[in-house]
Design an enzyme around this catalytic site. Structure first.
Site, PDB file in Angstrom:
ATOM      1  N   HIS A 128      74.618  90.935  10.965  1.00 19.60           N
ATOM      2  CA  HIS A 128      74.555  92.553  10.721  1.00 19.60           C
ATOM      3  C   HIS A 128      75.800  93.022  10.218  1.00 19.60           C
ATOM      4  O   HIS A 128      75.689  93.758   9.508  1.00 19.60           O
ATOM      5  CB  HIS A 128      74.161  93.132  11.930  1.00 19.60           C
ATOM      6  CG  HIS A 128      72.785  92.848  12.764  1.00 19.60           C
ATOM      7  ND1 HIS A 128      72.580  92.360  14.040  1.00 19.60           N
ATOM      8  CD2 HIS A 128      71.566  92.969  12.019  1.00 19.60           C
ATOM      9  CE1 HIS A 128      71.371  92.136  14.207  1.00 19.60           C
ATOM     10  NE2 HIS A 128      70.562  92.601  13.062  1.00 19.60           N
TER      11      HIS A 128
ATOM     12  N   SER B  37      69.041  88.212  16.099  1.00 19.44           N
ATOM     13  CA  SER B  37      69.097  88.792  17.599  1.00 19.44           C
ATOM     14  C   SER B  37      68.310  87.861  18.353  1.00 19.44           C
ATOM     15  O   SER B  37      68.771  87.582  19.529  1.00 19.44           O
ATOM     16  CB  SER B  37      68.800  90.071  17.564  1.00 19.44           C
ATOM     17  OG  SER B  37      69.892  90.881  16.673  1.00 19.44           O
TER      18      SER B  37
ATOM     19  N   LYS C  58      58.880  94.751  20.691  1.00 20.96           N
ATOM     20  CA  LYS C  58      59.930  93.802  21.046  1.00 20.96           C
ATOM     21  C   LYS C  58      60.209  94.126  22.423  1.00 20.96           C
ATOM     22  O   LYS C  58      60.632  95.306  22.585  1.00 20.96           O
ATOM     23  CB  LYS C  58      61.203  93.755  19.982  1.00 20.96           C
ATOM     24  CG  LYS C  58      60.756  93.262  18.784  1.00 20.96           C
ATOM     25  CD  LYS C  58      62.076  92.977  17.912  1.00 20.96           C
ATOM     26  CE  LYS C  58      61.794  92.101  16.625  1.00 20.96           C
ATOM     27  NZ  LYS C  58      62.772  92.280  15.948  1.00 20.96           N
TER      28      LYS C  58
ATOM     29  N   ARG D 269      67.226  87.267   5.046  1.00 25.70           N
ATOM     30  CA  ARG D 269      67.715  85.718   4.992  1.00 25.70           C
ATOM     31  C   ARG D 269      66.964  84.865   4.402  1.00 25.70           C
ATOM     32  O   ARG D 269      67.529  83.702   4.232  1.00 25.70           O
ATOM     33  CB  ARG D 269      67.993  85.562   6.534  1.00 25.70           C
ATOM     34  CG  ARG D 269      68.925  86.180   7.178  1.00 25.70           C
ATOM     35  CD  ARG D 269      68.717  86.542   8.779  1.00 25.70           C
ATOM     36  NE  ARG D 269      67.285  86.894   9.102  1.00 25.70           N
ATOM     37  CZ  ARG D 269      66.702  87.397  10.291  1.00 25.70           C
ATOM     38  NH1 ARG D 269      67.675  87.112  11.362  1.00 25.70           N
ATOM     39  NH2 ARG D 269      65.506  87.960  10.558  1.00 25.70           N
TER      40      ARG D 269
HETATM   41  O1  PNS Z   1      65.891  94.678  13.692  1.00 27.57           O
HETATM   42  P1  PNS Z   1      64.425  94.838  13.640  1.00 27.57           P
HETATM   43  O2  PNS Z   1      63.652  94.721  14.825  1.00 27.57           O
HETATM   44  O3  PNS Z   1      63.677  93.766  12.549  1.00 27.57           O
HETATM   45  O4  PNS Z   1      64.134  96.171  13.022  1.00 27.57           O
HETATM   46  C1  PNS Z   1      62.806  96.558  12.629  1.00 27.57           C
HETATM   47  C2  PNS Z   1      62.953  98.276  12.079  1.00 27.57           C
HETATM   48  C3  PNS Z   1      63.428  99.058  13.498  1.00 27.57           C
HETATM   49  C4  PNS Z   1      63.808  98.693  11.137  1.00 27.57           C
HETATM   50  C5  PNS Z   1      61.455  98.704  11.941  1.00 27.57           C
HETATM   51  O5  PNS Z   1      60.474  98.339  12.893  1.00 27.57           O
HETATM   52  C6  PNS Z   1      61.512 100.113  11.509  1.00 27.57           C
HETATM   53  O6  PNS Z   1      61.801 100.551  10.490  1.00 27.57           O
HETATM   54  N1  PNS Z   1      60.707 101.116  12.642  1.00 27.57           N
HETATM   55  C7  PNS Z   1      60.844 102.539  12.322  1.00 27.57           C
HETATM   56  C8  PNS Z   1      59.557 102.904  12.479  1.00 27.57           C
HETATM   57  C9  PNS Z   1      59.059 103.481  11.314  1.00 27.57           C
HETATM   58  O7  PNS Z   1      59.566 104.324  10.569  1.00 27.57           O
HETATM   59  N2  PNS Z   1      57.858 102.670  10.930  1.00 27.57           N
HETATM   60  C10 PNS Z   1      57.125 103.027   9.955  1.00 27.57           C
HETATM   61  C11 PNS Z   1      57.266 102.595   8.507  1.00 27.57           C
HETATM   62  S1  PNS Z   1      57.610 100.999   8.341  1.00 27.57           S
END
Ligand code: PNS
Length: 163
Positions: free
Chosen positions: A18, A132, A42, A95
């Site tokens: 990150h 993570s 999660k 990645r």
């Molecule tokens: O680290 P992660 O868990 O892969 O992150 C995922 C994250 C939090 C970036 C993703 O779940 C997200 O963008 N959540 C926000 C909710 C949202 O706006 N959803 C609709 C469009 S994708």
């Protein structure tokens, strides 16, 4: 005009991968907001406020805190946050092709919703296996996760108090 990008994620916990992405985002954008998003799909190890603290401390230790704001968002869509702060881009670390497949639909939806573009950055290959979820799994089974984490996070994880 100042360019502002959002680096979103669960950051549970923040890893060296990150930090690498944030460092690269700082090279491209004037300002970067690292946003801890609660991901309901999660099971979290750390409370959101602790994740924010650990990111802040890790960025400070790495000399990356200038022009970077760390915060959290749980109110609604991530693009609502982008609109609120005037961010025109989301930044995601990629990645592998698995990440591309996971991220592409979200990137298109976020663009449809609010005209927010997603920039995919390739991290240092040294971090391409770090996630993570892997860190959480290895730590829960008593393994050494320090090679994957900023020192501040390693210190915190060693306390065994995940509050
Ligand atoms: O680290 P992660 O868990 O892969 O992150 C995922 C994250 C939090 C970036 C993703 O779940 C997200 O963008 N959540 C926000 C909710 C949202 O706006 N959803 C609709 C469009 S994708």
């Amino acid at each position: 005009m100042t360019s502002l990008a959002v680096v979103p994620g669960s950051f549970d916990p923040v890893t060296l991968g990150h930090l690498d992405v944030v460092e690269r985002a700082r090279h491209i954008f004037d300002e970067v907001h690292v946003v801890v998003v609660h991901n309901p799909s999660k099971t979290a190890m750390l409370p959101v406020a602790r994740r924010v603290e650990l990111i802040e401390e890790s960025l400070r230790d790495a000399g990356l805190s200038d022009r970077v704001t760390v915060t959290s968002w749980s109110v609604g869509l991530l693009v609502d946050y982008c609109r609120e702060v005037g961010a025109t881009a989301l930044v995601k670390g990629i990645r592998s092709e698995v990440d591309v497949a996971y991220e592409t639909p979200m990137a298109i939806v976020n663009r449809d919703l609010a005209n927010v573009e997603t920039v995919f950055l390739l991290p240092n290959p040294a971090h391409s296996h770090v996630s993570s979820s892997l860190v959480r799994q290895v730590a829960a089974l008593g393994g050494d996760v320090s090679p994957y984490l900023p020192d501040a996070v390693t210190r915190y994880m060693k306390t065994g108090d995940f509050s």
